[in-house]
Design an enzyme around this catalytic site. Structure first.
Site, PDB file in Angstrom:
ATOM      1  N   CYS A   7       0.812  -1.211   0.000  1.00 30.11           N
ATOM      2  CA  CYS A   7       0.000   0.000   0.000  1.00 30.11           C
ATOM      3  C   CYS A   7       0.849   1.267   0.000  1.00 30.11           C
ATOM      4  O   CYS A   7       1.987   1.267   0.458  1.00 30.11           O
ATOM      5  CB  CYS A   7      -0.912  -0.021   1.224  1.00 30.11           C
ATOM      6  SG  CYS A   7      -2.382   0.974   0.987  1.00 30.11           S
ATOM      7  N   ASP A 128      -6.783  -3.760  11.113  1.00 27.50           N
ATOM      8  CA  ASP A 128      -5.592  -2.906  11.202  1.00 27.50           C
ATOM      9  C   ASP A 128      -5.450  -2.430  12.643  1.00 27.50           C
ATOM     10  O   ASP A 128      -6.385  -2.498  13.451  1.00 27.50           O
ATOM     11  CB  ASP A 128      -5.770  -1.715  10.237  1.00 27.50           C
ATOM     12  CG  ASP A 128      -4.466  -1.016   9.881  1.00 27.50           C
ATOM     13  OD1 ASP A 128      -3.440  -1.295  10.521  1.00 27.50           O
ATOM     14  OD2 ASP A 128      -4.497  -0.175   8.966  1.00 27.50           O
TER      15      ASP A 128
HETATM   16  O1  LIG Z   1      -0.923   4.437   4.710  1.00 29.08           O
HETATM   17  C1  LIG Z   1      -1.442   5.522   5.001  1.00 29.08           C
HETATM   18  O2  LIG Z   1      -0.778   6.569   5.077  1.00 29.08           O
HETATM   19  C2  LIG Z   1      -2.915   5.585   5.312  1.00 29.08           C
HETATM   20  C3  LIG Z   1      -3.461   6.806   5.689  1.00 29.08           C
HETATM   21  C4  LIG Z   1      -4.809   6.907   5.967  1.00 29.08           C
HETATM   22  C5  LIG Z   1      -5.631   5.791   5.877  1.00 29.08           C
HETATM   23  C6  LIG Z   1      -5.103   4.567   5.505  1.00 29.08           C
HETATM   24  C7  LIG Z   1      -3.748   4.441   5.225  1.00 29.08           C
HETATM   25  N1  LIG Z   1      -3.201   3.212   4.881  1.00 29.08           N
HETATM   26  C8  LIG Z   1      -4.023   2.085   4.632  1.00 29.08           C
HETATM   27  C9  LIG Z   1      -3.377   0.776   4.424  1.00 29.08           C
HETATM   28  O3  LIG Z   1      -4.001  -0.081   3.813  1.00 29.08           O
HETATM   29  C10 LIG Z   1      -2.043   0.431   5.048  1.00 29.08           C
HETATM   30  O4  LIG Z   1      -1.366  -0.433   4.208  1.00 29.08           O
HETATM   31  C11 LIG Z   1      -2.343  -0.296   6.372  1.00 29.08           C
HETATM   32  O5  LIG Z   1      -2.898   0.612   7.253  1.00 29.08           O
HETATM   33  C12 LIG Z   1      -1.054  -0.889   6.998  1.00 29.08           C
HETATM   34  O6  LIG Z   1      -0.115   0.106   7.218  1.00 29.08           O
HETATM   35  P1  LIG Z   1       1.278  -0.216   7.961  1.00 29.08           P
HETATM   36  O7  LIG Z   1       0.988  -0.476   9.389  1.00 29.08           O
HETATM   37  O8  LIG Z   1       2.084   1.013   7.743  1.00 29.08           O
HETATM   38  O9  LIG Z   1       1.878  -1.403   7.264  1.00 29.08           O
END
Ligand SMILES: O=C(O)c1ccccc1NCC(=O)[C@H](O)[C@H](O)COP(=O)(O)O
Length: 200
Positions: A7, A128
């Site tokens: 992502c 999440d």
């Molecule tokens: O990634 C972002 O900045 C974000 C901001 C606002 C809403 C959602 C967002 N990300 C969504 C995703 O699907 C991410 O991949 C997921 O939250 C996992 O993130 P991480 O913990 O950094 O791997």
């Protein structure tokens, strides 16, 4: 086999990493307050560089349903991910505008959050840690007994992703911060994660 979503793509070079390592899904963040934000126009440019079999996911946070549906209608995204406080009423409104599949994200703090996710009418659920892209894990023990397939997100990294897949066999894992170095997608971390997931 567990599917992979990477992502928060923002750069052209990241599409090359994706085409090399072939995750099943790539995400574009349309939430204005994220450092991974891309405009619809920018996402269209990146989408055009991706191998066509990689499905693109548009991540929206409390956006107007019309905006998410329009993005899907223009072919920029193949799935809509809702990552805010969108409820069943929102899902219903969205369904009247588009037949694009929907992933609904849930922030998991306690067992009740898992129960709410299980009841969602969305096509997919995503579990999440919190607001999204935080790089933090939630308590995975809460997953035991969950009947529905799910995207597992939050704090996955090359160091813990294999264990997560082995223990919980999610439908897909979703990774963003864990494949970045100094806030930029890191090809070595992407390769390592995808190899480890596929090896399970
Ligand atoms: O990634 C972002 O900045 C974000 C901001 C606002 C809403 C959602 C967002 N990300 C969504 C995703 O699907 C991410 O991949 C997921 O939250 C996992 O993130 P991480 O913990 O950094 O791997």
């Amino acid at each position: 086999m567990t599917k992979v979503k990477i992502c928060g793509l923002t750069r052209e070079c990241e599409t090359e990493y994706m085409n090399r390592w072939h995750p099943d899904f790539c995400g574009f963040i349309f939430a204005g307050n994220s450092r991974r934000y891309v405009s619809r126009e920018r996402a269209a440019v990146l989408k055009a560089l991706l191998s066509p079999e990689i499905r693109t996911v548009g991540v929206f946070v409390n956006a107007r349903p019309e905006a998410a549906a329009a993005c899907a209608g223009e072919g920029i995204i193949d799935l809509i991910q809702l990552h805010g406080q969108e409820d069943e009423g929102y899902l219903k409104a969205l369904r009247e505008l588009t037949d694009c599949p929907v992933i609904q994200a849930f922030s998991v703090k306690e067992a009740e959050d898992i129960r709410r996710a299980e009841e969602s009418s969305a096509d997919y659920i995503l579990l999440d840690h919190g607001a999204g892209g935080t790089g933090k894990c939630f308590n995975w023990k809460l997953l035991s007994g969950l009947k529905r397939p799910y995207f597992l997100a939050g704090g996955l990294t090359p160091a813990n992703v294999e264990r997560a897949v082995r223990l919980y066999r999610p439908y897909a894992v979703d990774i963003s911060s864990g494949v970045e170095t100094d806030g930029v997608k890191d090809p070595i971390k992407i390769e390592t994660c995808i190899r480890r997931i596929k090896d399970v």
